[in-house]
Scaffold this active site. Sequence first.
Site, PDB file in Angstrom:
ATOM      1  N   ASP A 107      44.193  35.265  43.461  1.00 42.51           N
ATOM      2  CA  ASP A 107      43.223  34.871  42.392  1.00 42.51           C
ATOM      3  C   ASP A 107      43.802  33.836  41.420  1.00 42.51           C
ATOM      4  OD1 ASP A 107      42.294  36.850  43.883  1.00 42.51           O
ATOM      5  OD2 ASP A 107      41.887  38.359  42.270  1.00 42.51           O
ATOM      6  N   ASP A 147      38.886  36.438  44.142  1.00 39.91           N
ATOM      7  CA  ASP A 147      37.921  37.490  43.728  1.00 39.91           C
ATOM      8  C   ASP A 147      36.600  36.987  43.941  1.00 39.91           C
ATOM      9  OD1 ASP A 147      38.002  40.070  42.548  1.00 39.91           O
ATOM     10  OD2 ASP A 147      37.681  39.432  40.529  1.00 39.91           O
ATOM     11  N   HIS A 149      32.552  37.809  43.687  1.00 40.18           N
ATOM     12  CA  HIS A 149      31.471  38.858  43.722  1.00 40.18           C
ATOM     13  C   HIS A 149      30.215  38.465  43.675  1.00 40.18           C
ATOM     14  CE1 HIS A 149      34.971  41.121  42.097  1.00 40.18           C
ATOM     15  NE2 HIS A 149      35.081  40.779  41.087  1.00 40.18           N
ATOM     16  N   HIS A 153      27.567  42.657  40.994  1.00 37.97           N
ATOM     17  CA  HIS A 153      28.750  43.611  41.320  1.00 37.97           C
ATOM     18  C   HIS A 153      28.783  44.597  40.294  1.00 37.97           C
ATOM     19  CE1 HIS A 153      33.024  43.886  41.864  1.00 37.97           C
ATOM     20  NE2 HIS A 153      32.375  44.084  43.051  1.00 37.97           N
ATOM     21  N   HIS A 198      32.443  37.574  36.120  1.00 40.78           N
ATOM     22  CA  HIS A 198      33.412  36.732  36.544  1.00 40.78           C
ATOM     23  C   HIS A 198      33.467  36.468  38.101  1.00 40.78           C
ATOM     24  CE1 HIS A 198      35.647  40.570  37.230  1.00 40.78           C
ATOM     25  NE2 HIS A 198      35.996  40.116  38.217  1.00 40.78           N
ATOM     26  N   LYS A 223      37.745  38.874  48.411  1.00 45.05           N
ATOM     27  CA  LYS A 223      37.771  40.370  48.188  1.00 45.05           C
ATOM     28  C   LYS A 223      36.781  40.818  46.972  1.00 45.05           C
ATOM     29  CE  LYS A 223      41.719  40.315  44.688  1.00 45.05           C
ATOM     30  NZ  LYS A 223      41.021  40.689  43.709  1.00 45.05           N
ATOM     31  N   CYS A 268      45.728  42.712  39.904  1.00 47.35           N
ATOM     32  CA  CYS A 268      45.522  42.264  41.484  1.00 47.35           C
ATOM     33  C   CYS A 268      46.746  41.916  42.230  1.00 47.35           C
ATOM     34  CB  CYS A 268      44.133  41.094  41.757  1.00 47.35           C
ATOM     35  SG  CYS A 268      42.754  41.705  41.096  1.00 47.35           S
TER      36      CYS A 268
HETATM   37 ZN    ZN Z   1      36.844  41.046  39.849  1.00 45.81          ZN
END
Ligand code: ZN
Length: 376
Positions: A107, A147, A149, A153, A198, A223, A268
């Site tokens: 990330d 990341d 989303h 989310h 985010h 992810k 993470c």
């Molecule tokens: Zn996230």
Amino acid sequence: MSAENFFDNLKNDLSFSGNREKEATCLKRYNKRGDGRLDQDEFHEMCLDLFVDDGKSFPLTETESRRIFEQLDDNQDNYIDRDEFHILWRYWLPMILQPKAALIAVDVQNDFIDGSLAVAQAEEIVPVINRILDDEGMFEQVIYTYDWHPENHVSFHNNVCLRNIHHTSKVQQKDACVFDTVVFDGHVPMEQTLWPAHCVQHSHGAKLHADLKITKDHVDIYKGVCDHVDSYSAFFDNQRLSQTELAVALCDRRITDVYVCGLAYDVCVRHTAIDAASLGFRPFVIEDACRGLTTESCDKARREMEEAGCIMVSSTQVKSMAEANTRVPKMALQAAENVALARRKAKVKLASMNSDHGDKPLTNGFVVENSSSLDM
Ligand SMILES: [Zn+2]
């Protein structure tokens, strides 16, 4: 020839594990009593030569070498006999002398660097990761995780009213602030920390930092792509309901060791490294190539990762470890556990072939898959 050189020479011989003559020489070298098998003291002596930190022996305790010994002593008779030594030679030593390493950059995205969920001093890790990646050929595989989303989310604070809160939640929707943890209702109640929005898919914030070096033939892993469940680990979502392509990508390249870096250390990176260990990979965490949210949670994360079998390293140590000039006993224990697991799996397979009522095959995820790359 010094004892250390015995293993250093093997390291550069890509076919050593199939060489029965060298195998016999090695067994004889450490079998001082001459009975064709190693007892714990002899095995300890071998380990002292095997585990080195750039030429110097690691201060290996007898307890540490015994724990490895116990995994390799299949019939538990307190000797590594000829057959067990063969397995050690064929499967365990190559993992130590010729590891296959992957780098996982977790990330390294704009929102975590200078965007909506910025981690302090995160930008400083970009040149550190780039320096590690300058050394071509050190890694069999380079992975960048994202990341990623959807706008609705579950982890976004501004979406807290989209879902029902479970009655056990200490924080209710109307009182919920950013960074609070709530419990959402569902098949099972689900704890969720609320973050500022985010890394929305395809947004600028979700892009990797512009200065991050991107290698050829890398793999991208996305992810947190489902709206209803968060994903801190790059392997599984937080409920372990689904998994990404990461484990498969690593198994395809027969990766043994993963070097994890990126953002955020205590979220993470932590979950990715711990899951890697649980799947039978040997995780190294490159600490100076990570930044975290708070000192307190970073300290806690470090303890958890170390308990799970992760090794903390600095970026300057990576080359020596990936090229097996530094060989760490803790990693050898995990390699021995993988060998023992693969052997148990092979026995179960044999038992089920020999009997209509054979035991069920082991199905504990990629531990088995990864160990099966040992081809027993
Ligand atoms: Zn996230």
